[in-house]
Design an enzyme around this catalytic site. Structure first.
Site, PDB file in Angstrom:
ATOM      1  CB  CYS A  84      -0.846   0.049   1.287  1.00 38.87           C
ATOM      2  SG  CYS A  84      -0.041  -0.113   2.691  1.00 38.87           S
ATOM      3  N   GLY A  85       0.595   2.131   0.807  1.00 39.72           N
ATOM      4  CA  GLY A  85       1.580   3.366   0.796  1.00 39.72           C
ATOM      5  C   GLY A  85       2.566   3.270   1.440  1.00 39.72           C
TER       6      GLY A  85
END
Ligand SMILES: *[C@@H]1O[C@H](CO)[C@@H](O)[C@H](O)[C@H]1NC(C)=O
Ligand SMILES: *[C@@H]1O[C@H](CO)[C@@H](O)[C@H](O)[C@H]1NC(C)=O
Length: 323
Positions: free
Chosen positions: A283-284
């Site tokens: 993800c981030g």
């Protein structure tokens, strides 16, 4: 959802022995059978009924202020924050990497979690919010505990978090328990963590059953919004987008197994199964990746999932992103 049949059997035997005790023996508390069913998530009802029957530590991951205002009786406060026992960040470090295992062990020992008894269980309690960062704290910590060597069968998440507990009218308290400290060590497990070299070697391999799942929001995935920690817009080439925020209902409870499986199939089709191929989650910075790691391995029973903790933050420093 997969409960241990050995534990269930032990429960049946314990109950049978207890009920066969002669009448002149002092009565003892019989552990309800349902308390031996300890899965990936537990309900508030289960926790209220079973906490006193088991060697169980309830860990409240909400902020110290939220805990101070009201919490589940007997629960201990270990807030999930960027710099805490659950994740440590120094200047210039990637955000939200796994902390030194020794810090996790120290925190667990101080919270009174016993070791090495496999009978000792941990229930994680999160808050609920929008964006879903409070919900994501529990699966992130569950993943951190796995990395720190605590077997997954010992860890569950309270379904719906603290709000579900109060919504059911269960008691709360201001009393702060003082757990007896215990010594805690385990064997670190990095087997499910992969680095950027590994990911770079495994992009564009859907035809071999290898899928990347990007747990960020749609607009971040498609590059129309950039998070502050990524250097480039877009996603890792060939990744499919399954925003992690959709795994919870609006009240913060987990969606059903069937809904989660449908969501997964919507993204990866039938190109990967529980035992064929591999799913790489990212993800981030690693939070929502942990959400999907938890959903895939604990709720859906996939055996072939790895996590790229460096995620878009690290990837974007070394490689191109796809739009
Ligand atoms: C990633 O892990 C592999 C296998 O352990 C190792 O050979 C490689 O050097 C690592 N890459 C980086 C960038 O650390
Ligand atoms: C990216 O996703 C957002 C949110 O779904 C959407 O509004 C936007 O139109 C998308 N942009 C592109 C270029 O696909």
């Amino acid at each position: 959802m997969i409960c241990s049949s050995a534990a269930l059997l032990a429960g049946l035997l314990a109950a049978a022995t207890a009920s066969a005790a002669p009448a002149d023996v002092a009565p003892r508390t019989i552990t309800p059978l349902v308390c031996y069913i300890f899965g990936d998530t537990v309900s508030p009802w289960w926790l209220s009924k079973c906490a006193s029957h088991l060697d169980l530590t309830v860990i409240d991951l909400r902020s110290a202020d939220e805990y101070a205002a009201s919490h589940i009786p007997g629960s201990v406060s270990l807030p999930f924050e960027p710099i805490s026992a659950w994740s440590v960040m120094g200047p210039g470090d990637l955000l939200l990497e796994m902390p030194p295992s020794a810090e996790v062990w120290a925190a667990l020992g101080a919270a009174g979690v016993s070791n090495p008894s496999p009978a000792s269980k941990i229930v994680l309690v999160n808050g609920v919010g929008v964006p879903a960062f409070p919900q994501a704290a529990s699966p992130r910590v569950a993943t951190t505990l796995k990395y720190a060597g605590i077997s997954e069968g010992r860890v569950a998440v309270l379904d719906g978090g603290f709000p579900a507990w109060t919504a059911e009218g269960l008691p709360t308290t201001l009393d702060v328990p003082v757990p007896a400290p215990r010594t805690f060590t385990a064997t670190e497990d990095r087997s499910f963590l992969v680095n950027r070299t590994y990911v770079a070697a495994n992009i564009n391999k859907k035809n071999k059953g290898i899928f990347l799942i990007d747990g960020r929001d749609e607009a971040v995935y498609n590059g129309s919004v950039m998070e502050e920690w990524a250097l480039k817009p877009g996603h890792i080439p060939s990744a499919v987008n399954l925003p992690a925020k959709h795994v919870w209902n609006a009240d913060g409870s987990w969606k059903s197994q069937l809904e989660l499986l449908a969501m997964l199939r919507g993204g990866v089709g039938y190109g990967v199964s529980r035992s064929y191929g591999q799913i790489i989650v990212y993800c981030g910075v690693g939070g929502y990746a942990s959400t999907w790691y938890f959903v895939l391995t604990r709720i859906l029973g996939f055996e072939n999932v790895v996590m790229y903790d460096g995620s878009a933050q690290e990837w974007s420093q070394y490689y191109d992103m796809e739009l």
